[in-house]
Design a protein around this motif. Structure first.
Motif, PDB file in Angstrom:
ATOM      1  N   GLU A  43      43.857  41.483  26.280  1.00  0.00           N
ATOM      2  CA  GLU A  43      45.135  40.843  25.962  1.00  0.00           C
ATOM      3  C   GLU A  43      45.960  40.620  27.222  1.00  0.00           C
ATOM      4  O   GLU A  43      46.684  39.632  27.337  1.00  0.00           O
ATOM      5  N   LEU A  44      45.847  41.538  28.203  1.00  0.00           N
ATOM      6  CA  LEU A  44      46.600  41.373  29.449  1.00  0.00           C
ATOM      7  C   LEU A  44      46.115  40.150  30.220  1.00  0.00           C
ATOM      8  O   LEU A  44      46.907  39.328  30.679  1.00  0.00           O
ATOM      9  N   TRP A  45      44.790  40.027  30.359  1.00  0.00           N
ATOM     10  CA  TRP A  45      44.252  38.892  31.086  1.00  0.00           C
ATOM     11  C   TRP A  45      44.482  37.573  30.326  1.00  0.00           C
ATOM     12  O   TRP A  45      44.754  36.535  30.936  1.00  0.00           O
ATOM     13  N   GLY A  46      44.380  37.616  29.023  1.00  0.00           N
ATOM     14  CA  GLY A  46      44.644  36.400  28.258  1.00  0.00           C
ATOM     15  C   GLY A  46      46.086  35.951  28.357  1.00  0.00           C
ATOM     16  O   GLY A  46      46.375  34.747  28.402  1.00  0.00           O
ATOM     17  N   THR A  47      47.023  36.910  28.399  1.00  0.00           N
ATOM     18  CA  THR A  47      48.432  36.552  28.546  1.00  0.00           C
ATOM     19  C   THR A  47      48.733  36.057  29.954  1.00  0.00           C
ATOM     20  O   THR A  47      49.535  35.135  30.147  1.00  0.00           O
ATOM     21  N   ALA A  48      48.079  36.655  30.973  1.00  0.00           N
ATOM     22  CA  ALA A  48      48.277  36.177  32.342  1.00  0.00           C
ATOM     23  C   ALA A  48      47.764  34.756  32.510  1.00  0.00           C
ATOM     24  O   ALA A  48      48.314  33.964  33.291  1.00  0.00           O
ATOM     25  N   LEU A  49      46.724  34.422  31.784  1.00  0.00           N
ATOM     26  CA  LEU A  49      46.187  33.057  31.853  1.00  0.00           C
ATOM     27  C   LEU A  49      47.131  32.029  31.224  1.00  0.00           C
ATOM     28  O   LEU A  49      46.993  30.829  31.461  1.00  0.00           O
ATOM     29  N   ALA A  50      48.110  32.501  30.436  1.00  0.00           N
ATOM     30  CA  ALA A  50      49.002  31.577  29.728  1.00  0.00           C
ATOM     31  C   ALA A  50      49.860  30.773  30.692  1.00  0.00           C
ATOM     32  O   ALA A  50      50.168  29.602  30.412  1.00  0.00           O
ATOM     33  N   PHE A  51      50.243  31.337  31.844  1.00  0.00           N
ATOM     34  CA  PHE A  51      51.161  30.631  32.756  1.00  0.00           C
ATOM     35  C   PHE A  51      50.534  29.361  33.317  1.00  0.00           C
ATOM     36  O   PHE A  51      51.123  28.275  33.197  1.00  0.00           O
ATOM     37  N   PRO A  52      49.349  29.408  33.937  1.00  0.00           N
ATOM     38  CA  PRO A  52      48.765  28.130  34.387  1.00  0.00           C
ATOM     39  C   PRO A  52      48.302  27.244  33.233  1.00  0.00           C
ATOM     40  O   PRO A  52      48.369  26.008  33.319  1.00  0.00           O
ATOM     41  N   LEU A  53      47.837  27.873  32.135  1.00  0.00           N
ATOM     42  CA  LEU A  53      47.366  27.069  31.008  1.00  0.00           C
ATOM     43  C   LEU A  53      48.500  26.264  30.389  1.00  0.00           C
ATOM     44  O   LEU A  53      48.337  25.075  30.059  1.00  0.00           O
ATOM     45  N   LEU A  54      49.675  26.877  30.243  1.00  0.00           N
ATOM     46  CA  LEU A  54      50.818  26.152  29.687  1.00  0.00           C
ATOM     47  C   LEU A  54      51.297  25.061  30.632  1.00  0.00           C
ATOM     48  O   LEU A  54      51.789  24.010  30.183  1.00  0.00           O
ATOM     49  N   GLY A  55      51.160  25.278  31.948  1.00  0.00           N
ATOM     50  CA  GLY A  55      51.503  24.215  32.892  1.00  0.00           C
ATOM     51  C   GLY A  55      50.608  22.993  32.719  1.00  0.00           C
ATOM     52  O   GLY A  55      51.075  21.850  32.761  1.00  0.00           O
ATOM     53  N   ILE A  56      49.308  23.235  32.504  1.00  0.00           N
ATOM     54  CA  ILE A  56      48.389  22.117  32.254  1.00  0.00           C
ATOM     55  C   ILE A  56      48.764  21.395  30.962  1.00  0.00           C
ATOM     56  O   ILE A  56      48.730  20.155  30.887  1.00  0.00           O
ATOM     57  N   CYS A  57      49.100  22.160  29.938  1.00  0.00           N
ATOM     58  CA  CYS A  57      49.474  21.549  28.655  1.00  0.00           C
ATOM     59  C   CYS A  57      50.731  20.694  28.797  1.00  0.00           C
ATOM     60  O   CYS A  57      50.830  19.614  28.186  1.00  0.00           O
ATOM     61  N   VAL A  58      51.687  21.153  29.603  1.00  0.00           N
ATOM     62  CA  VAL A  58      52.910  20.363  29.806  1.00  0.00           C
ATOM     63  C   VAL A  58      52.590  19.059  30.515  1.00  0.00           C
ATOM     64  O   VAL A  58      53.142  17.992  30.195  1.00  0.00           O
ATOM     65  N   LEU A  59      51.673  19.098  31.492  1.00  0.00           N
ATOM     66  CA  LEU A  59      51.298  17.880  32.197  1.00  0.00           C
ATOM     67  C   LEU A  59      50.563  16.889  31.295  1.00  0.00           C
ATOM     68  O   LEU A  59      50.670  15.676  31.479  1.00  0.00           O
TER      69      LEU A  59
END
Length: 547
Positions: A43-59
């Motif tokens: 869960e820690l690694w999956g949540t850390a991945l959220a920051f760059p993943l959400l940036g891609i989704c915004v783009l």
């Protein structure tokens, strides 16, 4: 000297355009940043991945809105079988709404949601050993993804309705600039028709008189030739009048609809003076009280006309104009197409309506000039009679002549007969279609979640009744289990489905242990507890519900 004041440099347009996306990314990063310190392991690694993943989704939210929704869906499914994670909860709702707004078609989004729902069923069965995570996944998918998507679809359709309404309003505003000119042109065309009918009638009578002089034996050859030229000139003038009638009166003139003093008897008298054989018959039908008279004799037509025109007194303006036009056009056509033939005009007034019939005999034999017709006289008559609220019928007679019959109302306020034309336009149809779509989207936004939630609760109720028999561990198999056995060997003796939760009051297992629970028997408050650590069975016991 005072120091010059340094003004801040404005941001370039490209950076100004990226500010909304940056603000959206910061907003979406708030939930994972809040829960970041309370997680560990996967869960820690999956949540850390959220920051760059959400940036891609915004783009990708503008060009690929479905991809921006699929990425957090996949990450949420990896972190939790129930699909509800603090890191991606807000992102799922927001990108679901944006997908509904920006996707022109609904099928791609529905296919993605269906794929996630179908994938959750085997994942819950294999990894969760229960169907309850799948029910939670469906509920999360419905409330956190589908409902925002439906709201986005409704917002998109409502925006289309607003745009269509403004387009229609702009179109109507543009049309208002030409309405006045169009109205003036229409009025001038109508006046031109009246001028053509009136002057054409007079020219036809002139040609008829000239034709009578042309064959008068009392005149010498030169005068008869001059009369023939006059007749030919009158006929040619009639045709040229139809072509150049576009020259009308000015706007400040008010030409009369019908020439003053030209009633039906006056029209008949003018035709007789021109040499036509015209008979006028006027009659009244008996009323409900039995009063009234029959048709008059042809010889008494003039006496009846002197006594008063029964078709002219107390008629509405539109009826009077239509009556005058029908008689005038019928006499003109008879003079042009059947010169020398006898014409009978019959006018019958009854309760509430007036019947007019004009019949001319067949064309006389012998060399007569062929009349040229524009073909629009009868069409104009039909329109004039229709606007007056009446009906018109024309056609040849069995004897070879021609009949014109009209039925006109004698009371005002009679609506015109329908013409079969529709006032609907393409813009109005498009506006109505978009309105229908907006109402349908609104119903979907309300009805679809309610129907799905109701069906889901019914399915959960059925599973609640059936699942206890699927989670029962046989006592004999329980006794064969030994502490220290490998987990793979012990799972071969266990049921496929386990209880989704231990009995109430069961103490939590020690750190690093994972425990599963199975029913002792259907409906029992006790359960078998099997705990594993390092892929080996470390505890087997029976736990009971504690209030």
């Amino acid at each position: 000297m005072t120091p010059a004041r340094i003004l801040p440099r404005p941001l370039p347009d490209r950076w100004r355009a990226r500010l909304p996306g940056a603000g959206l990314w910061l907003l979406l990063c708030v939930p994972p940043a809040t829960a970041f310190n309370e997680l560990s392991g996967r869960e820690l690694w999956g949540t850390a991945l959220a920051f760059p993943l959400l940036g891609i989704c915004v783009l990708l939210r503008g060009r690929r809105p479905l991809v921006s929704l699929a990425l957090p869906l996949a990450a949420s499914l990896v972190l939790s079988l129930e699909l509800f994670t603090p890191a991606y909860c807000l992102a799922l709702a927001l990108f679901g709404y944006l997908s509904g707004v920006r996707l022109p078609r609904a099928r791609p989004a529905l296919r993605l949601v269906a794929a996630v729902a179908l994938a959750g069923l085997p994942l819950s069965a294999l990894f969760g050993r229960s169907l309850w995570p799948w029910f939670s996944l469906l509920m999360t998918l419905l409330l956190n993804v589908v409902l925002p998507w439906l709201l986005g679809r409704y917002r998109r359709q409502y925006g289309a309705l607003v745009r269509t309404g403004w387009q229609l309003a702009e179109q109507l505003e543009r049309e208002q600039h030409v309405v006045a000119d169009r109205t003036r042109l229409r009025e001038r065309a109508r006046i031109a028709g009246d001028m053509h009918d009136s002057l054409g009638h007079d020219l036809a009578l002139i040609a008829l008189r000239a034709g009578a002089l042309e064959i008068d034996p009392r005149l010498d050859a030169d005068r008869r030739a001059a009369a023939g030229e006059l007749r030919a000139a009158a006929g040619a003038a009639t045709e040229r009048l139809r072509e150049i009638i576009g020259v009308l009166r000015t706007d400040d003139e008010a030409p009369p609809r019908t020439p003053s003093g030209e009633s039906v008897p006056a029209l008949v008298e003018d035709a007789r003076s021109a040499g036509m054989t015209v008979t006028l018959e006027q009659a009244r039908e008996a009323g409900r009280d039995g009063t009234g008279g029959g048709a008059e004799d042809p010889e008494d037509a003039e006496a009846a006309a002197d006594a008063g025109d029964i078709g002219g007194g107390g008629l509405p303006a539109m009826t009077g104009h239509a009556l005058h036009r029908v008689v005038q056009e019928s006499l003109t056509n008879a003079a042009k197409h059947a010169p020398g033939a006898a014409v009978r005009v019959r006018l019958v007034r009854a309760a509430g309506h007036l019947r007019l019939t004009v019949v001319n005999g067949p064309r006389p034999e012998g060399p007569t000039p062929e009349a040229v017709s524009g073909g629009s006289g009868l069409v104009g008559l039909d329109e004039r009679v229709r606007l007056a609220g009446g009906t018109l019928h024309t056609g040849p007679t069995p004897e070879g002549g021609f009949r014109v019959s009209a039925r006109l109302p004698t009371t005002g306020g009679t609506p015109p007969s329908p013409t079969g034309r529709h006032a609907d336009t393409a813009a109005r149809r498009e506006l109505e279609r978009v309105r229908h779509e907006v109402r349908r989207r609104l119903r979907q936004t309300v009805v679809v979640p309610l129907v799905v939630i109701t069906a889901l609760y019914l399915l959960m109720g059925v599973f609640t009744l059936v699942s206890p028999s699927w989670t029962v561990l046989d006592r004999g198999r329980y006794d064969t289990l030994r502490t220290g056995m490998p987990r793979a060997a012990s799972e071969s003796a266990l049921p496929f489905f386990a209880l989704d939760a231990p009995p109430d009051g069961t103490p939590s297992p020690p750190h690093g242990w994972s425990c599963v629970y199975y029913s002792v028997r259907p409906g029992s408050d006790s359960a078998y507890q099997l705990c594993f650590a390092d892929d080996r069975l470390v505890r087997k016991t029976v736990v009971h519900r504690r209030d």
